[in-house]
Design an enzyme around this catalytic site. Structure first.
Site, PDB file in Angstrom:
ATOM      1  N   ASN A   7       0.877  -1.175   0.000  1.00 27.85           N
ATOM      2  CA  ASN A   7       0.000   0.000   0.000  1.00 27.85           C
ATOM      3  C   ASN A   7       0.915   1.225   0.000  1.00 27.85           C
ATOM      4  OD1 ASN A   7      -1.765   2.053   0.474  1.00 27.85           O
ATOM      5  ND2 ASN A   7      -2.683   1.168   2.307  1.00 27.85           N
ATOM      6  N   ARG A  91      -2.538  -2.112  -3.527  1.00 26.25           N
ATOM      7  CA  ARG A  91      -3.728  -1.293  -3.375  1.00 26.25           C
ATOM      8  C   ARG A  91      -3.599  -0.116  -4.338  1.00 26.25           C
ATOM      9  NH1 ARG A  91      -4.938   3.290   0.973  1.00 26.25           N
ATOM     10  NH2 ARG A  91      -7.123   3.618   0.459  1.00 26.25           N
ATOM     11  N   HIS A 180     -12.756   3.040  -0.197  1.00 26.83           N
ATOM     12  CA  HIS A 180     -12.758   1.989   0.834  1.00 26.83           C
ATOM     13  C   HIS A 180     -13.463   0.734   0.318  1.00 26.83           C
ATOM     14  CE1 HIS A 180     -12.785   5.425   4.043  1.00 26.83           C
ATOM     15  NE2 HIS A 180     -11.540   4.985   3.896  1.00 26.83           N
ATOM     16  N   HIS A 208     -17.828   2.260   7.614  1.00 26.18           N
ATOM     17  CA  HIS A 208     -16.360   2.221   7.753  1.00 26.18           C
ATOM     18  C   HIS A 208     -15.965   3.558   8.374  1.00 26.18           C
ATOM     19  CE1 HIS A 208     -12.185   1.236   6.221  1.00 26.18           C
ATOM     20  NE2 HIS A 208     -12.092   2.523   6.514  1.00 26.18           N
ATOM     21  N   GLY A 210     -13.195   5.585  10.316  1.00 28.43           N
ATOM     22  CA  GLY A 210     -11.808   5.656  10.762  1.00 28.43           C
ATOM     23  C   GLY A 210     -11.402   7.114  10.780  1.00 28.43           C
ATOM     24  N   ARG A 241     -11.113  15.907   7.244  1.00 26.14           N
ATOM     25  CA  ARG A 241     -11.824  16.318   6.020  1.00 26.14           C
ATOM     26  C   ARG A 241     -13.240  16.773   6.359  1.00 26.14           C
ATOM     27  NH1 ARG A 241     -10.834  10.807   3.204  1.00 26.14           N
ATOM     28  NH2 ARG A 241      -8.607  10.663   3.543  1.00 26.14           N
ATOM     29  N   ASP A 283      -8.640  12.882  16.540  1.00 22.27           N
ATOM     30  CA  ASP A 283      -8.773  11.554  17.124  1.00 22.27           C
ATOM     31  C   ASP A 283      -9.938  11.528  18.124  1.00 22.27           C
ATOM     32  OD1 ASP A 283      -8.371   9.219  18.826  1.00 22.27           O
ATOM     33  OD2 ASP A 283      -6.442   9.041  17.810  1.00 22.27           O
ATOM     34  N   PHE A 284     -10.851  10.595  17.892  1.00 23.37           N
ATOM     35  CA  PHE A 284     -12.057  10.550  18.728  1.00 23.37           C
ATOM     36  C   PHE A 284     -11.757  10.231  20.196  1.00 23.37           C
ATOM     37  CE2 PHE A 284     -15.924  11.128  16.205  1.00 23.37           C
ATOM     38  CZ  PHE A 284     -15.353  11.310  14.963  1.00 23.37           C
ATOM     39  N   ARG A 285     -10.619   9.568  20.455  1.00 23.10           N
ATOM     40  CA  ARG A 285     -10.280   9.304  21.861  1.00 23.10           C
ATOM     41  C   ARG A 285     -10.059  10.618  22.592  1.00 23.10           C
ATOM     42  NH1 ARG A 285      -6.191   4.797  19.798  1.00 23.10           N
ATOM     43  NH2 ARG A 285      -6.169   6.343  18.158  1.00 23.10           N
ATOM     44  N   GLY A 331     -10.966   1.819  12.501  1.00 20.59           N
ATOM     45  CA  GLY A 331     -10.486   2.229  13.823  1.00 20.59           C
ATOM     46  C   GLY A 331     -11.575   2.693  14.779  1.00 20.59           C
ATOM     47  N   GLY A 333     -15.031   2.658  14.165  1.00 16.94           N
ATOM     48  CA  GLY A 333     -16.178   1.739  14.162  1.00 16.94           C
ATOM     49  C   GLY A 333     -15.928   0.515  15.026  1.00 16.94           C
ATOM     50  N   ASN A 335     -13.628   0.359  17.589  1.00 11.85           N
ATOM     51  CA  ASN A 335     -13.217   0.667  18.974  1.00 11.85           C
ATOM     52  C   ASN A 335     -14.059   1.721  19.690  1.00 11.85           C
ATOM     53  OD1 ASN A 335     -10.671  -0.967  19.072  1.00 11.85           O
ATOM     54  ND2 ASN A 335     -10.235   0.325  17.302  1.00 11.85           N
ATOM     55  N   GLU A 384      -8.120  -5.063   5.130  1.00 12.00           N
ATOM     56  CA  GLU A 384      -7.942  -4.777   3.708  1.00 12.00           C
ATOM     57  C   GLU A 384      -6.780  -5.567   3.114  1.00 12.00           C
ATOM     58  OE1 GLU A 384      -8.514  -0.669   5.035  1.00 12.00           O
ATOM     59  OE2 GLU A 384      -9.195  -0.238   3.010  1.00 12.00           O
TER      60      GLU A 384
HETATM   61  P1  ADP Z   1      -7.436   5.438   8.806  1.00  8.37           P
HETATM   62  O1  ADP Z   1      -8.599   6.024   8.093  1.00  8.37           O
HETATM   63  O2  ADP Z   1      -6.272   6.369   8.922  1.00  8.37           O
HETATM   64  O3  ADP Z   1      -7.063   4.031   8.342  1.00  8.37           O
HETATM   65  P2  ADP Z   1      -8.231   4.056  11.228  1.00  8.37           P
HETATM   66  O4  ADP Z   1      -9.249   3.157  10.630  1.00  8.37           O
HETATM   67  O5  ADP Z   1      -6.966   3.466  11.729  1.00  8.37           O
HETATM   68  O6  ADP Z   1      -7.936   5.293  10.315  1.00  8.37           O
HETATM   69  O7  ADP Z   1      -8.953   4.813  12.451  1.00  8.37           O
HETATM   70  C1  ADP Z   1      -8.240   5.708  13.250  1.00  8.37           C
HETATM   71  C2  ADP Z   1      -9.226   6.431  14.161  1.00  8.37           C
HETATM   72  O8  ADP Z   1      -9.940   5.479  14.973  1.00  8.37           O
HETATM   73  C3  ADP Z   1      -8.548   7.334  15.170  1.00  8.37           C
HETATM   74  O9  ADP Z   1      -8.287   8.600  14.634  1.00  8.37           O
HETATM   75  C4  ADP Z   1      -9.571   7.418  16.274  1.00  8.37           C
HETATM   76  O10 ADP Z   1     -10.445   8.496  16.003  1.00  8.37           O
HETATM   77  C5  ADP Z   1     -10.359   6.134  16.169  1.00  8.37           C
HETATM   78  N1  ADP Z   1     -10.106   5.251  17.318  1.00  8.37           N
HETATM   79  C6  ADP Z   1      -9.158   4.297  17.437  1.00  8.37           C
HETATM   80  N2  ADP Z   1      -9.254   3.702  18.654  1.00  8.37           N
HETATM   81  C7  ADP Z   1     -10.284   4.284  19.317  1.00  8.37           C
HETATM   82  C8  ADP Z   1     -10.903   4.116  20.600  1.00  8.37           C
HETATM   83  N3  ADP Z   1     -10.462   3.224  21.493  1.00  8.37           N
HETATM   84  N4  ADP Z   1     -11.947   4.912  20.908  1.00  8.37           N
HETATM   85  C9  ADP Z   1     -12.396   5.828  20.048  1.00  8.37           C
HETATM   86  N5  ADP Z   1     -11.869   6.034  18.813  1.00  8.37           N
HETATM   87  C10 ADP Z   1     -10.832   5.274  18.453  1.00  8.37           C
END
Ligand code: ADP
Length: 408
Positions: A7, A91, A180, A208, A210, A241, A283-285, A331, A333, A335, A384
């Site tokens: 990739n 990819r 995706h 999806h 992330g 975005r 980052d949602f965390r 990520g 979805g 977590n 993927e």
């Molecule tokens: P990408 O689109 O870059 O491939 P990912 O699918 O890896 O992204 O998703 C990354 C995102 O997932 C992070 O920016 C974060 O917002 C979210 N994320 C990852 N772990 C957690 C968690 N434990 N709780 C909430 N959000 C999470």
């Protein structure tokens, strides 16, 4: 057989070496900062610790050489020689309307991917560099291109045409493509298995979510609509975005701030989404933590994101005349328990009931709706790389000696 999955981004190259019989990952890693200072390789061989090797890589060819050397060297290697790599799966982000499925890479295919460069100027040229570098480093090895757009090529015109003069579609192929696709395809099949549905008689919605997010409506195994568009900028609010906005905003910002078109688009791609809305993080965390501590902008950003997911689920249920099962993946979805909860509690009108306990789990396949829920909701981890490996094997097949990617 062992398949190398590549990739390639503009300054990075991610890889996995996967055995097709056992589907086990022998090694995975990434070259970062290719062509710029501070380059390094992150490499993780199965059942061994991750190693980081600082090394500058002037270009992608150097990066591929380094990956192949690492895969075969005494210290970190997992295979005795490059002969073990039977095929390479790449990819490729944009296949335009030309590619409706994965293909064996030939000179003609390279030219056709090149002709899609205009549609994805940030991604396709990097993907092509990776393909050409691999062809040089592994001459004669069959290589397969797996497109992010291919799965969505089943969308009907009513879903892919924009409300623009028809000539833009005819002359420039401006339409919804969606992205995706490898993930939406993989997860929709897994969702059917998990929910006990038959793929050719199913109404699925795949979320999806992330850093980049997209949702698709999958009817009887075919994508019939998806939230991303001509580019991955469209649809949901994402990490950085904007997703869909009133198109007139672009000119308005340009005028107010004296910005060029490129500068405004850079704001929409890199400074918007939940990052821009919260003025804190993509980052949602971070956002959830800040929201819990009373940060209103962070809470608003998370709420706006969840609201949009709820709207898409409603729209796609309408588009398919119902929904049998919904999957959360990627990520966030996989977590983001709180985000899933916020979304699902607004879907009560569909007869969906959340299983609060099941929803506490992160990153594993799990039914998160109750047994009595009218629609099954699952967390399905996406993969993927595994999907690209399977596509590659399906095309290269047992006739590993027959199809050969020529040198370029
Ligand atoms: P990408 O689109 O870059 O491939 P990912 O699918 O890896 O992204 O998703 C990354 C995102 O997932 C992070 O920016 C974060 O917002 C979210 N994320 C990852 N772990 C957690 C968690 N434990 N709780 C909430 N959000 C999470």
């Amino acid at each position: 057989m062992d398949v190398l999955v590549i990739n390639c981004g503009s300054s990075s190259l991610k890889y996995q070496l996967i055995n097709s019989e056992t589907e086990s990952v022998l090694a995975a890693g990434a070259c970062e900062r290719i062509g710029i200072s501070g380059g390094f390789l992150k490499h993780k061989a199965s059942e061994r610790d991750e190693v980081i090797i600082d090394v500058s890589m002037p270009d992608h060819e150097a990066a591929i050489k380094l990956v192949l050397k690492t895969l075969t060297d005494k210290e970190n290697g997992v295979i005795a020689s490059l002969k073990s790599i039977h095929a390479v799966g790449h990819r490729v982000v944009h296949g335009g309307e030309k590619f409706t499925s994965s293909v064996l890479i030939t000179k003609e295919v390279i030219e056709e991917i090149e002709s899609c460069n205009d549609l994805a100027p940030l991604h396709n040229p990097a993907n092509l560099i990776g393909i050409k570098a691999c062809a040089k480093a592994l001459p004669g090895r069959p290589m397969v291109a797996v497109f992010d757009t291919a799965f969505h090529q089943t969308m009907p015109p009513e879903a892919y045409l924009y409300g623009l003069p028809h000539r833009y579609y005819v002359d420039y192929k401006i339409r919804r493509y969606g992205f995706h696709g490898t993930s939406h395809s993989y997860v929709s099949k897994k969702l059917c298995e998990a929910a006990g549905l038959s793929l050719d008689d199913s109404k699925l919605i795949v979320c999806h979510l992330g850093n980049g997010s997209s949702i698709s409506a999958v009817l009887n195994g075919n994508s019939i609509d998806t939230s991303m568009g001509l580019t991955p900028l469209a649809g949901l609010i994402m990490g950085t975005r904007s997703g869909d906005i009133d198109p007139a905003i672009i000119e308005y910002i340009a005028r107010k701030e004296g910005k060029t078109l490129e500068e405004v688009l850079s704001v929409l791609n890199k400074e918007s989404g939940v990052l821009g809305m919260s003025e804190l993080s993509s980052d949602f965390r971070d956002l959830e933590e800040a929201a819990e501590n009373g940060n209103e902008l962070a809470e608003q950003a998370v709420d706006a994101f969840c609201y949009q997911v709820v709207k898409y689920i409603g729209a796609y249920t309408a588009a398919m005349g119902g929904v049998d099962a919904i999957a959360f993946t990627a990520g966030l979805g996989e977590n983001g328990c709180r985000v899933r909860q916020k979304i699902i509690q607004r879907l009560h009108y569909l007869g969906i009931e959340l299983d609060d306990l099941a929803n506490q789990f992160r990153g594993i396949p799990m039914r998160i709706s109750t047994e009595s829920s009218a629609v099954a909701v699952f967390v399905i981890p996406t993969n993927e790389e595994l999907a690209i490996m399977r596509e590659t094997v399906a095309i290269v097949g047992d006739h590993i000696e027959k199809p050969r990617t020529e040198s370029f």
